[in-house]
Write an enzyme that holds these catalytic residues in place. Structure first.
Site, PDB file in Angstrom:
ATOM      1  N   LEU C 245       0.821  -1.211   0.000  1.00 56.46           N
ATOM      2  CA  LEU C 245       0.000   0.000   0.000  1.00 56.46           C
ATOM      3  C   LEU C 245       0.859   1.267   0.000  1.00 56.46           C
ATOM      4  O   LEU C 245       1.684   1.463   0.880  1.00 56.46           O
ATOM      5  CB  LEU C 245      -0.903  -0.019   1.235  1.00 56.46           C
ATOM      6  CG  LEU C 245      -1.936   1.107   1.340  1.00 56.46           C
ATOM      7  CD1 LEU C 245      -2.988   0.983   0.261  1.00 56.46           C
ATOM      8  CD2 LEU C 245      -2.584   1.091   2.713  1.00 56.46           C
ATOM      9  N   ASP C 246       0.669   2.127  -0.988  1.00 60.60           N
ATOM     10  CA  ASP C 246       1.328   3.444  -1.063  1.00 60.60           C
ATOM     11  C   ASP C 246       2.849   3.345  -1.151  1.00 60.60           C
ATOM     12  O   ASP C 246       3.552   4.297  -0.823  1.00 60.60           O
ATOM     13  CB  ASP C 246       0.944   4.331   0.136  1.00 60.60           C
ATOM     14  CG  ASP C 246      -0.561   4.538   0.248  1.00 60.60           C
ATOM     15  OD1 ASP C 246      -1.222   4.499  -0.797  1.00 60.60           O
ATOM     16  OD2 ASP C 246      -1.050   4.733   1.363  1.00 60.60           O
TER      17      ASP C 246
END
Lengths: 302, 302, 302, 302
Positions: C245-246
């Protein structure tokens, strides 16, 4: 190319810190009538308000912050009576904190540096130009490298070595030098961590410049970390120092664009320009009482 | 605040101007096969291309511009043969202009200054840091104010007064000093207009920093004009000097935000930060052969 | 206020994607002679190079990246023979990866959205203006809110609800819709986490816009976190989506100044302008083959 | 990518224009005691000051400008008495101008457009998002192109053709439509020059967006002129319209970086993003009474 030289510095200096101006910082719980009470007190003493900034973080029962700059004839003589009135009408009645200061008396700023000179030099140069309304009683460094440069500006340089894990001897020396001599300290890329004990005993605000856009890249080697992550901007952050490394209240931040072609060393070079710009702005604002600390936040009336 | 010092300058210097690199600038009418011919010549001499930027202002019959940086062992010894090959395969065949330069030999930059030191000091400091691949044989000023500062960097300072409308004596002295000693000249807020005769006889590129976002506020007093017009940004422009005041090819520009509360003196203070940043970038790019003049335009491979 | 309307879009469109242009992306281990070999192949087929960008992350044995745009008559007919030559002279000889694409064929872009429309609308509007050389076969959302707006642009809207922790049914429907229909996916503030399984099966690049300056404020609620930390700038980051994530490769970032007076909602409002600008640039660059992935980094020839 | 959607718009709307807030603009010759008199009047009516911005262009005998936002219960009922008090204590005593407005009543904004929709669409979209505290009674255009788009936002569209040199019939129709229906007019890339007669008869502020960084490139075709001059930044300027074309008081300006490789059409594309951003900020500030005109200057309390 122009025909006549702009003469920026003298008038800029005057515009920012004329002789008879004072600043008044008021903060506390918001209440109806504070601004009116405050301006009545100032008006009663014949003060003329030059600028006024106000911020309330919540119209219903929030915190109130105000910076007022005013002119007053015979300011020094008038201050005690004005303080007494503020104490009666604002401090005791509304429970506010009031800080009143004669702006013609520059704050005394100590600078801590290491080997890098870009932030240090920018502060010394702006000071010489009359852009920073401070006096600089001393520059302290754990390395002798910048001694000659500092002294060429007519500023005392003090070398306080700090090697090994035990910083207590160096910090004791720092405290001895600072005691009663300075109003705030600026860490201009000073590459040593200050102990919580030192911060407490120093008892004055300490401003640091961190070479990243906090909270990204906390701690050592931010440019190497930025290169590793592949960011497209690098930044710098000026903040008040607290016991928690790189976690203190942020005063100012800025960034500059970089590309895949920039090495970590090139990021450091580009970032250095942002560091000195950000630190200079933060120091100016602190020197002019434009920054109010509120927990881990700052109110900046820039 | 970090634990270990970033060491930006030495590696940055190396990254930008390693010992055996050369730059090749090619420009002229576009034609099919130029890039192939050019890379064949380089390849035939054992050159390894490090970076290559190319621009054509019109795919159908426009002008072609290319900057190639390559490494080549025993570069100095190899240059004559390489030049001969470029002459045969690019200059004579395609009518192109080729400029080949050993990047390990820094360009010689003379700086002209007056009383303001912000642009001058920034160039001297960046040079000392290893950020500008130039040598600085002299700083010339029509005022003695910055003499001590310049000499503290180990750079010769020469005072050439220039009062009254007739600049011919001063310009003759300038030409005598510059002759065969410099590759380009930088006007670091030099407040005298150069005559067309001087520009022609100097025979080297001259870079000026104008303290406005050109073409707004041409001529003297741009900050006063900016205040008068009520703009919300002030800027600076680095450009090559031509006979037409403030009309030469633009190399770089930038701006900073200002407000109604800023006096003309404050605009000058804020603008000074932009001036030094813009001029430093323009000088770096010129020094690294990243700027190609094309009539009154520039191609900048930054 | 002007007398004649500038007519930007048609010529801008043509300038960026003329009919007979192709892009060639080459990447792999650097070696002497690659550029020469590559330009020889193109020259041999009569191609005229329009632009050429090259980057080597280390002159001694690093990785090599090049983007070349060229014109070639009867491009479609010529591609097979050109591909064969590239295969022989670059792929087999130097072990490079070559990607050749006819720029007159727009990439097919699916957009995933939720309730916010600022990024979505900006992409649809730029597409209608001719600023984005893509086709948009579908917009998929887990909410019906933006249906009417999307369809007003003549683009199909598909509502795929996704409630509860189990996303497998929704993702299966997504895969069915995307299969063979799209070349890349854009998450325009799509507020659902994609599973690693989905990312793998989708098999096309996925671009996300995260509403912070990564790596600051990873995960949910970045504007609230930014307010909590007291930052002076908020930003946005466009990146390729990976399982982490990210954490995927960053394509583009930008920031905007905020102050103590801005609430978290105001940060979100100011940030929204940056989000749409950053995502639009990233999508344009991806559509024009200007972004090359290199591990967790990107090379962007913007 | 995040787990929970930020909900910016409703709270942002509330934060900016809560129900019982009023703005008070005071301007005139500076004098000791004004702020005190003003805050006393407000305090006497039970008003609670939410924000206060003040500017004096010269501490010794300059002009004074203040914007105060306050909350007051039963605001509408209280306004007449408050106005009477302001009239007595500020207008008659100090000769100041006072403008008091209930912020819960949105200003009525007419938009004039031509064929370009980027500025228009941005205003309509921000209005729908609740970001602009205005009502939009009508969009007027000299072309029918944007009719459908405007009406899809639920806003009336009126086509008033304006061909040939004589604009008097069109302007008469404009005046008939605007009369008593609007509080200000926004020219969102309206490509017709307004006559001095129209400006006077309209009798409301008119905001224009000019597609250059004024005073550079006044008049028609600024992007073509910018390309011709070879600038490295292009900009946009929002200003109040006066009889003198592109000479009115500037409200806001901004710029974006461009390069030699950008055609005039590309400059127009990049500039369009700046135009819409600058115009949106200027409209927001005007709608919130943050802009005070002072001759050909503006005071902006942003």
């Amino acid at each position: 190319m122009t025909l006549a030289q702009d003469k920026a510095s003298p008038s800029a200096r005057n515009a920012r810190t004329p002789g008879h101006q004072a600043s008044l910082i008021v903060q506390g719980a918001d209440a109806t009538g504070i601004v009116s009470a405050l301006t009545s007190v100032l008006s009663g003493h014949g003060a003329n308000i030059v600028s006024l900034d106000q911020y309330s973080d919540n119209p219903q029962g929030g915190a109130f912050f105000q910076r007022t700059v005013f002119t007053l004839d015979a300011l020094q003589a008038a201050l005690p009576a004005l303080r007494a009135d503020l104490d009666e009408h604002l401090v005791r009645r509304y429970g506010l904190t009031c800080t009143l200061r004669d702006l013609s008396v520059p704050k005394r700023m100590a600078i801590f540096a290491s080997k890098s000179d870009h932030c240090l030099l920018d502060l010394l140069w702006r000071h010489r130009q009359g852009q920073l309304p401070v006096s600089i009683p001393m520059v302290i460094s754990n390395h002798p490298d910048v001694a000659e440069e500092v002294r060429s500006f007519g500023i005392p340089f003090l070398h306080v070595p700090s090697t090994g894990p035990d910083k207590s001897a160096a910090e004791a020396e720092h405290l001895r030098l600072l005691k009663d001599n300075v109003d705030f300290v600026v860490l201009a890329r000073y590459m040593q961590i200050l102990s919580g004990d030192f911060i407490e005993k120093a008892g004055v605000p300490i401003i640091n410049i961190h070479h990243s856009f906090l909270p990204a890249f906390i701690g050592a080697g931010p440019y190497a970390k930025a290169k590793e992550r592949g960011v497209k901007l690098v930044g710098a952050t000026a903040h008040y120092v607290t016991e928690d490394l790189d976690e203190g209240p942020i005063i100012e931040q800025d960034v500059v664009r970089v590309s895949h072609a920039d090495t970590a060393a090139e990021l450091a070079r580009r970032g250095a320009d942002v560091e000195r710009a950000v630190l200079s702005r933060a120091v100016l604002w602190h020197a002019e009482d434009r920054v109010i600390r509120n927990g881990n936040h700052t109110i900046v009336f820039a």
